[in-house]
Design a protein around this motif. Structure first.
Motif, PDB file in Angstrom:
ATOM      1  N   SER A   1       0.829  -1.195   0.000  1.00 21.20           N
ATOM      2  CA  SER A   1       0.000   0.000   0.000  1.00 21.20           C
ATOM      3  C   SER A   1       0.866   1.249   0.000  1.00 21.20           C
ATOM      4  CB  SER A   1      -0.916   0.012   1.224  1.00 21.20           C
ATOM      5  OG  SER A   1      -0.156   0.213   2.409  1.00 21.20           O
ATOM      6  N   GLY A   2       0.246   2.364  -0.360  1.00 21.85           N
ATOM      7  CA  GLY A   2       0.933   3.633  -0.256  1.00 21.85           C
ATOM      8  C   GLY A   2       1.312   3.938   1.181  1.00 21.85           C
ATOM      9  N   LEU A   3       0.443   3.572   2.133  1.00 22.34           N
ATOM     10  CA  LEU A   3       0.760   3.778   3.549  1.00 22.34           C
ATOM     11  C   LEU A   3       2.041   3.033   3.918  1.00 22.34           C
ATOM     12  CD1 LEU A   3      -1.584   3.644   6.618  1.00 22.34           C
ATOM     13  CD2 LEU A   3       0.471   2.262   6.571  1.00 22.34           C
ATOM     14  N   GLU A   4       2.167   1.806   3.466  1.00 20.68           N
ATOM     15  CA  GLU A   4       3.373   1.040   3.776  1.00 20.68           C
ATOM     16  C   GLU A   4       4.612   1.707   3.191  1.00 20.68           C
ATOM     17  OE1 GLU A   4       1.900  -3.553   4.096  1.00 20.68           O
ATOM     18  OE2 GLU A   4       1.761  -2.594   2.125  1.00 20.68           O
ATOM     19  N   LYS A   5       4.471   2.260   2.000  1.00 20.06           N
ATOM     20  CA  LYS A   5       5.592   2.971   1.380  1.00 20.06           C
ATOM     21  C   LYS A   5       5.963   4.192   2.200  1.00 20.06           C
ATOM     22  CE  LYS A   5       8.477   3.689  -2.058  1.00 20.06           C
ATOM     23  NZ  LYS A   5       9.587   2.765  -2.351  1.00 20.06           N
ATOM     24  N   VAL A   6       4.960   4.945   2.636  1.00 20.06           N
ATOM     25  CA  VAL A   6       5.189   6.113   3.484  1.00 20.06           C
ATOM     26  C   VAL A   6       5.886   5.691   4.770  1.00 20.06           C
ATOM     27  CG1 VAL A   6       4.027   7.845   4.915  1.00 20.06           C
ATOM     28  CG2 VAL A   6       3.352   7.540   2.530  1.00 20.06           C
ATOM     29  N   GLN A   7       5.428   4.611   5.378  1.00 22.69           N
ATOM     30  CA  GLN A   7       6.010   4.136   6.632  1.00 22.69           C
ATOM     31  C   GLN A   7       7.473   3.733   6.444  1.00 22.69           C
ATOM     32  OE1 GLN A   7       3.784   3.476   9.951  1.00 22.69           O
ATOM     33  NE2 GLN A   7       5.794   4.415  10.162  1.00 22.69           N
ATOM     34  N   GLN A   8       7.815   3.218   5.288  1.00 23.89           N
ATOM     35  CA  GLN A   8       9.211   2.878   5.008  1.00 23.89           C
ATOM     36  C   GLN A   8      10.086   4.127   4.946  1.00 23.89           C
ATOM     37  OE1 GLN A   8       9.090   0.628   1.363  1.00 23.89           O
ATOM     38  NE2 GLN A   8       8.502  -1.279   2.374  1.00 23.89           N
TER      39      GLN A   8
ATOM     40  N   VAL B   1       9.505   7.077   6.494  1.00 26.85           N
ATOM     41  CA  VAL B   1       9.605   7.667   7.846  1.00 26.85           C
ATOM     42  C   VAL B   1       9.135   6.610   8.850  1.00 26.85           C
ATOM     43  CG1 VAL B   1       9.542  10.125   7.315  1.00 26.85           C
ATOM     44  CG2 VAL B   1       7.412   8.830   7.312  1.00 26.85           C
ATOM     45  N   PRO B   2       9.986   5.637   9.160  1.00 25.20           N
ATOM     46  CA  PRO B   2       9.555   4.478   9.950  1.00 25.20           C
ATOM     47  C   PRO B   2       9.160   4.790  11.388  1.00 25.20           C
ATOM     48  CG  PRO B   2      11.934   4.461   9.602  1.00 25.20           C
ATOM     49  CD  PRO B   2      11.387   5.534   8.729  1.00 25.20           C
ATOM     50  N   ASP B   3       9.579   5.922  11.906  1.00 27.03           N
ATOM     51  CA  ASP B   3       9.292   6.229  13.307  1.00 27.03           C
ATOM     52  C   ASP B   3       8.103   7.153  13.479  1.00 27.03           C
ATOM     53  OD1 ASP B   3      11.481   4.685  14.199  1.00 27.03           O
ATOM     54  OD2 ASP B   3      12.846   6.346  13.747  1.00 27.03           O
ATOM     55  N   THR B   4       7.248   7.234  12.476  1.00 22.21           N
ATOM     56  CA  THR B   4       6.033   8.037  12.585  1.00 22.21           C
ATOM     57  C   THR B   4       4.827   7.139  12.806  1.00 22.21           C
ATOM     58  OG1 THR B   4       5.754   7.995  10.197  1.00 22.21           O
ATOM     59  CG2 THR B   4       6.906   9.885  11.126  1.00 22.21           C
ATOM     60  N   LEU B   5       3.733   7.739  13.266  1.00 27.16           N
ATOM     61  CA  LEU B   5       2.479   7.026  13.518  1.00 27.16           C
ATOM     62  C   LEU B   5       1.536   7.354  12.355  1.00 27.16           C
ATOM     63  CD1 LEU B   5       2.171   7.950  17.309  1.00 27.16           C
ATOM     64  CD2 LEU B   5       3.352   5.994  16.280  1.00 27.16           C
ATOM     65  N   VAL B   6       1.559   6.525  11.332  1.00 28.18           N
ATOM     66  CA  VAL B   6       0.853   6.837  10.083  1.00 28.18           C
ATOM     67  C   VAL B   6      -0.588   6.345  10.144  1.00 28.18           C
ATOM     68  CG1 VAL B   6       0.870   6.651   7.577  1.00 28.18           C
ATOM     69  CG2 VAL B   6       3.036   6.628   8.842  1.00 28.18           C
ATOM     70  N   VAL B   7      -1.506   7.223   9.789  1.00 31.84           N
ATOM     71  CA  VAL B   7      -2.930   6.896   9.688  1.00 31.84           C
ATOM     72  C   VAL B   7      -3.402   7.277   8.292  1.00 31.84           C
ATOM     73  CG1 VAL B   7      -5.257   7.311  10.585  1.00 31.84           C
ATOM     74  CG2 VAL B   7      -3.290   7.311  12.146  1.00 31.84           C
ATOM     75  N   LYS B   8      -4.020   6.341   7.606  1.00 33.06           N
ATOM     76  CA  LYS B   8      -4.583   6.596   6.279  1.00 33.06           C
ATOM     77  C   LYS B   8      -5.971   7.196   6.449  1.00 33.06           C
ATOM     78  CE  LYS B   8      -3.931   5.597   1.785  1.00 33.06           C
ATOM     79  NZ  LYS B   8      -2.663   5.890   1.093  1.00 33.06           N
ATOM     80  N   ALA B   9      -6.206   8.371   5.887  1.00 36.99           N
ATOM     81  CA  ALA B   9      -7.522   9.013   5.992  1.00 36.99           C
ATOM     82  C   ALA B   9      -7.650  10.069   4.910  1.00 36.99           C
ATOM     83  CB  ALA B   9      -7.703   9.651   7.372  1.00 36.99           C
TER      84      ALA B   9
ATOM     85  N   GLN C   1      -5.084  -2.624   6.081  1.00 38.87           N
ATOM     86  CA  GLN C   1      -6.319  -2.259   5.397  1.00 38.87           C
ATOM     87  C   GLN C   1      -6.124  -1.099   4.411  1.00 38.87           C
ATOM     88  OE1 GLN C   1      -8.290  -4.742   5.715  1.00 38.87           O
ATOM     89  NE2 GLN C   1     -10.038  -3.886   6.806  1.00 38.87           N
ATOM     90  N   ALA C   2      -4.970  -0.466   4.455  1.00 44.44           N
ATOM     91  CA  ALA C   2      -4.754   0.704   3.605  1.00 44.44           C
ATOM     92  C   ALA C   2      -4.877   0.368   2.121  1.00 44.44           C
ATOM     93  CB  ALA C   2      -3.387   1.317   3.892  1.00 44.44           C
ATOM     94  N   LEU C   3      -4.400  -0.806   1.731  1.00 51.69           N
ATOM     95  CA  LEU C   3      -4.483  -1.188   0.325  1.00 51.69           C
ATOM     96  C   LEU C   3      -5.935  -1.228  -0.142  1.00 51.69           C
ATOM     97  CD1 LEU C   3      -2.940  -2.114  -2.202  1.00 51.69           C
ATOM     98  CD2 LEU C   3      -3.148  -4.462  -1.360  1.00 51.69           C
ATOM     99  N   HIS C   4      -6.834  -1.689   0.727  1.00 50.46           N
ATOM    100  CA  HIS C   4      -8.248  -1.756   0.360  1.00 50.46           C
ATOM    101  C   HIS C   4      -8.843  -0.351   0.227  1.00 50.46           C
ATOM    102  CE1 HIS C   4      -7.964  -6.013   0.872  1.00 50.46           C
ATOM    103  NE2 HIS C   4      -7.672  -5.897   2.153  1.00 50.46           N
ATOM    104  N   LEU C   5      -8.433   0.572   1.095  1.00 53.52           N
ATOM    105  CA  LEU C   5      -8.916   1.948   0.972  1.00 53.52           C
ATOM    106  C   LEU C   5      -8.412   2.580  -0.324  1.00 53.52           C
ATOM    107  CD1 LEU C   5      -8.677   3.418   4.592  1.00 53.52           C
ATOM    108  CD2 LEU C   5     -10.598   2.288   3.454  1.00 53.52           C
TER     109      LEU C   5
END
Length: 211
Positions: A108-115, A117-125, A180-184
Protein backbone atom coordinates in the motif's frame (compact mmCIF):
# COMPACT_ATOMS: atom_id res chain seq x y z
CA UNK A 1 -4.16 21.40 18.21
CA UNK A 2 -1.15 22.39 16.11
CA UNK A 3 -1.40 20.94 12.61
CA UNK A 4 1.06 21.15 9.72
CA UNK A 5 0.36 20.45 6.07
CA UNK A 6 2.85 19.00 3.63
CA UNK A 7 0.95 19.76 0.44
CA UNK A 8 -1.98 22.15 0.20
CA UNK A 9 -3.46 21.74 -3.23
CA UNK A 10 -6.95 20.53 -4.06
CA UNK A 11 -7.08 18.15 -1.08
CA UNK A 12 -4.84 19.85 1.45
CA UNK A 13 -6.06 23.42 1.05
CA UNK A 14 -9.74 22.83 1.95
CA UNK A 15 -8.80 20.55 4.83
CA UNK A 16 -6.36 23.14 6.17
CA UNK A 17 -8.97 25.89 5.76
CA UNK A 18 -11.71 24.01 7.61
CA UNK A 19 -9.41 22.84 10.41
CA UNK A 20 -8.26 26.41 11.01
CA UNK A 21 -11.86 27.60 11.11
CA UNK A 22 -12.51 24.93 13.74
CA UNK A 23 -9.94 26.61 15.97
CA UNK A 24 -6.79 24.61 15.25
CA UNK A 25 -3.46 26.31 14.63
CA UNK A 26 -2.71 25.30 11.04
CA UNK A 27 0.63 25.90 9.37
CA UNK A 28 1.46 25.22 5.74
CA UNK A 29 4.95 23.87 5.08
CA UNK A 30 5.95 26.52 2.57
CA UNK A 31 9.63 26.78 1.73
CA UNK A 32 8.55 29.32 -0.88
CA UNK A 33 5.85 31.51 0.70
CA UNK A 34 5.50 33.43 -2.57
CA UNK A 35 4.52 30.35 -4.59
CA UNK A 36 1.22 30.43 -6.44
CA UNK A 37 -0.11 27.56 -4.35
CA UNK A 38 0.76 29.28 -1.08
CA UNK A 39 -0.87 32.49 -2.26
CA UNK A 40 -4.04 30.65 -3.27
CA UNK A 41 -4.23 28.98 0.14
CA UNK A 42 -3.93 32.35 1.89
CA UNK A 43 -6.55 33.87 -0.40
CA UNK A 44 -8.88 31.11 0.81
CA UNK A 45 -8.03 31.70 4.47
CA UNK A 46 -5.71 34.48 5.57
CA UNK A 47 -5.47 32.98 9.07
CA UNK A 48 -3.40 30.05 7.83
CA UNK A 49 0.25 30.31 8.80
CA UNK A 50 3.25 29.72 6.57
CA UNK A 51 6.59 28.38 7.72
CA UNK A 52 9.56 26.49 6.26
CA UNK A 53 8.81 22.78 6.14
CA UNK A 54 11.14 21.80 8.98
CA UNK A 55 9.74 24.47 11.29
CA UNK A 56 6.12 23.72 10.42
CA UNK A 57 6.52 20.00 11.13
CA UNK A 58 8.71 20.45 14.21
CA UNK A 59 6.07 22.54 15.94
CA UNK A 60 3.08 20.38 14.96
CA UNK A 61 1.15 17.77 16.92
CA UNK A 62 -0.27 16.25 13.72
CA UNK A 63 1.10 16.41 10.19
CA UNK A 64 -1.05 15.98 7.08
CA UNK A 65 0.66 14.53 4.02
CA UNK A 66 -1.35 15.79 1.04
CA UNK A 67 1.23 15.92 -1.72
CA UNK A 68 0.92 14.05 -5.02
CA UNK A 69 1.99 10.49 -4.23
CA UNK A 70 5.10 10.72 -6.41
CA UNK A 71 6.25 13.71 -4.34
CA UNK A 72 5.90 11.93 -0.99
CA UNK A 73 9.45 10.70 -0.71
CA UNK A 74 11.08 14.08 -1.33
CA UNK A 75 8.64 15.87 0.97
CA UNK A 76 9.11 13.41 3.82
CA UNK A 77 12.86 13.06 3.55
CA UNK A 78 13.13 16.83 4.00
CA UNK A 79 11.45 16.59 7.42
CA UNK A 80 12.46 13.07 8.43
CA UNK A 81 13.88 14.12 11.81
CA UNK A 82 11.15 16.62 12.60
CA UNK A 83 8.30 14.18 11.90
CA UNK A 84 9.77 11.43 14.08
CA UNK A 85 7.24 10.19 16.64
CA UNK A 86 4.44 12.38 15.32
CA UNK A 87 1.03 11.45 13.93
CA UNK A 88 1.16 11.56 10.14
CA UNK A 89 -2.15 11.58 8.26
CA UNK A 90 -1.58 9.99 4.85
CA UNK A 91 -4.03 11.58 2.41
CA UNK A 92 -2.21 10.30 -0.67
CA UNK A 93 -2.96 7.58 -3.20
CA UNK A 94 -0.65 5.72 -5.58
CA UNK A 95 -2.32 5.81 -8.99
CA UNK A 96 -0.71 4.12 -11.98
CA UNK A 97 -1.38 3.91 -15.73
CA UNK A 98 -5.04 3.44 -16.73
CA UNK A 99 -6.12 4.02 -13.13
CA UNK A 100 -4.28 0.99 -11.83
CA UNK A 101 -2.77 0.83 -8.35
CA UNK A 102 0.49 2.72 -8.54
CA UNK A 103 2.41 0.09 -6.57
CA UNK A 104 0.84 -2.82 -8.45
CA UNK A 105 -1.08 -3.78 -5.28
CA UNK A 106 2.13 -5.35 -3.95
CA UNK A 107 2.12 -2.93 -1.04
CA UNK A 108 0.00 0.00 0.00
CA UNK A 109 0.93 3.63 -0.26
CA UNK A 110 0.76 3.78 3.55
CA UNK A 111 3.37 1.04 3.78
CA UNK A 112 5.59 2.97 1.38
CA UNK A 113 5.19 6.11 3.48
CA UNK A 114 6.01 4.14 6.63
CA UNK A 115 9.21 2.88 5.01
CA UNK A 116 10.31 6.44 4.29
CA UNK A 117 9.61 7.67 7.85
CA UNK A 118 9.56 4.48 9.95
CA UNK A 119 9.29 6.23 13.31
CA UNK A 120 6.03 8.04 12.59
CA UNK A 121 2.48 7.03 13.52
CA UNK A 122 0.85 6.84 10.08
CA UNK A 123 -2.93 6.90 9.69
CA UNK A 124 -4.58 6.60 6.28
CA UNK A 125 -7.52 9.01 5.99
CA UNK A 126 -9.20 11.50 3.63
CA UNK A 127 -8.43 9.36 0.61
CA UNK A 128 -11.56 7.60 -0.62
CA UNK A 129 -13.26 10.61 -2.26
CA UNK A 130 -12.33 13.47 -4.52
CA UNK A 131 -11.45 16.95 -3.33
CA UNK A 132 -14.99 18.26 -3.93
CA UNK A 133 -16.14 16.53 -0.76
CA UNK A 134 -13.39 18.15 1.31
CA UNK A 135 -14.61 21.52 0.14
CA UNK A 136 -18.01 20.70 1.65
CA UNK A 137 -18.85 17.50 3.54
CA UNK A 138 -22.45 18.46 4.38
CA UNK A 139 -25.36 16.42 3.00
CA UNK A 140 -28.34 18.14 4.66
CA UNK A 141 -31.00 16.15 2.79
CA UNK A 142 -30.04 12.96 4.64
CA UNK A 143 -30.25 12.01 8.30
CA UNK A 144 -26.84 10.32 8.32
CA UNK A 145 -23.37 11.75 8.03
CA UNK A 146 -21.07 10.67 5.22
CA UNK A 147 -18.52 8.12 6.38
CA UNK A 148 -14.78 8.64 6.40
CA UNK A 149 -12.89 5.38 6.65
CA UNK A 150 -9.42 5.36 8.16
CA UNK A 151 -6.83 2.81 9.24
CA UNK A 152 -3.45 2.53 10.89
CA UNK A 153 -1.37 0.54 13.31
CA UNK A 154 -1.39 2.86 16.33
CA UNK A 155 -4.58 3.15 18.39
CA UNK A 156 -3.73 6.51 19.97
CA UNK A 157 -2.94 8.05 16.60
CA UNK A 158 -6.19 6.75 15.13
CA UNK A 159 -8.19 8.18 18.03
CA UNK A 160 -6.70 11.61 17.40
CA UNK A 161 -7.41 11.44 13.68
CA UNK A 162 -10.95 10.22 14.36
CA UNK A 163 -11.56 13.35 16.43
CA UNK A 164 -10.47 15.53 13.51
CA UNK A 165 -12.62 13.52 11.10
CA UNK A 166 -15.67 14.03 13.32
CA UNK A 167 -14.97 17.75 13.73
CA UNK A 168 -14.91 18.09 9.95
CA UNK A 169 -18.43 16.67 9.72
CA UNK A 170 -17.75 13.04 8.84
CA UNK A 171 -18.71 9.82 10.58
CA UNK A 172 -15.34 8.24 11.50
CA UNK A 173 -15.07 4.54 10.69
CA UNK A 174 -11.99 2.67 11.86
CA UNK A 175 -11.55 -0.17 9.37
CA UNK A 176 -8.53 -1.71 11.06
CA UNK A 177 -4.77 -1.82 10.97
CA UNK A 178 -2.26 -0.64 8.42
CA UNK A 179 -2.93 -3.74 6.30
CA UNK A 180 -6.32 -2.26 5.40
CA UNK A 181 -4.75 0.70 3.60
CA UNK A 182 -4.48 -1.19 0.32
CA UNK A 183 -8.25 -1.76 0.36
CA UNK A 184 -8.92 1.95 0.97
CA UNK A 185 -6.65 2.80 -1.95
CA UNK A 186 -8.66 0.50 -4.16
CA UNK A 187 -11.83 2.23 -2.94
CA UNK A 188 -10.27 5.48 -4.16
CA UNK A 189 -9.72 3.95 -7.59
CA UNK A 190 -13.34 2.75 -7.58
CA UNK A 191 -14.54 6.30 -6.80
CA UNK A 192 -12.28 7.82 -9.45
CA UNK A 193 -13.50 5.42 -12.13
CA UNK A 194 -17.14 6.02 -11.19
CA UNK A 195 -16.80 9.80 -11.18
CA UNK A 196 -13.92 10.91 -13.38
CA UNK A 197 -14.40 8.24 -16.05
CA UNK A 198 -18.08 7.32 -15.95
CA UNK A 199 -19.42 10.78 -15.17
CA UNK A 200 -21.19 10.15 -11.88
CA UNK A 201 -21.56 13.03 -9.43
CA UNK A 202 -18.34 14.04 -7.66
CA UNK A 203 -20.48 14.59 -4.59
CA UNK A 204 -21.13 10.88 -4.25
CA UNK A 205 -20.02 9.48 -0.89
CA UNK A 206 -20.83 6.51 1.30
CA UNK A 207 -22.52 6.19 4.68
CA UNK A 208 -22.44 3.45 7.30
CA UNK A 209 -25.66 2.01 8.73
CA UNK A 210 -25.76 -0.18 11.85
CA UNK A 211 -28.86 -2.00 12.96
Amino acid sequence: MKIAFLGYGQVGAPLADHLQQLGHEVTLAANDPQSARARRALERNSQLKLAPAKDAVRNADVVFLATPFEANEAALETVAEEVRGKILVDCTNPVGPKLSHGLNSLQSGLEKVQQIVPDTLVVKAFTIYGFENFENSAFPDYNVKPVMMYCGANTRAKETVAQLIAQLGWEPLDVGGAEQALHLEHMTLLWVRMVRVNGQSPHRVWATLTR
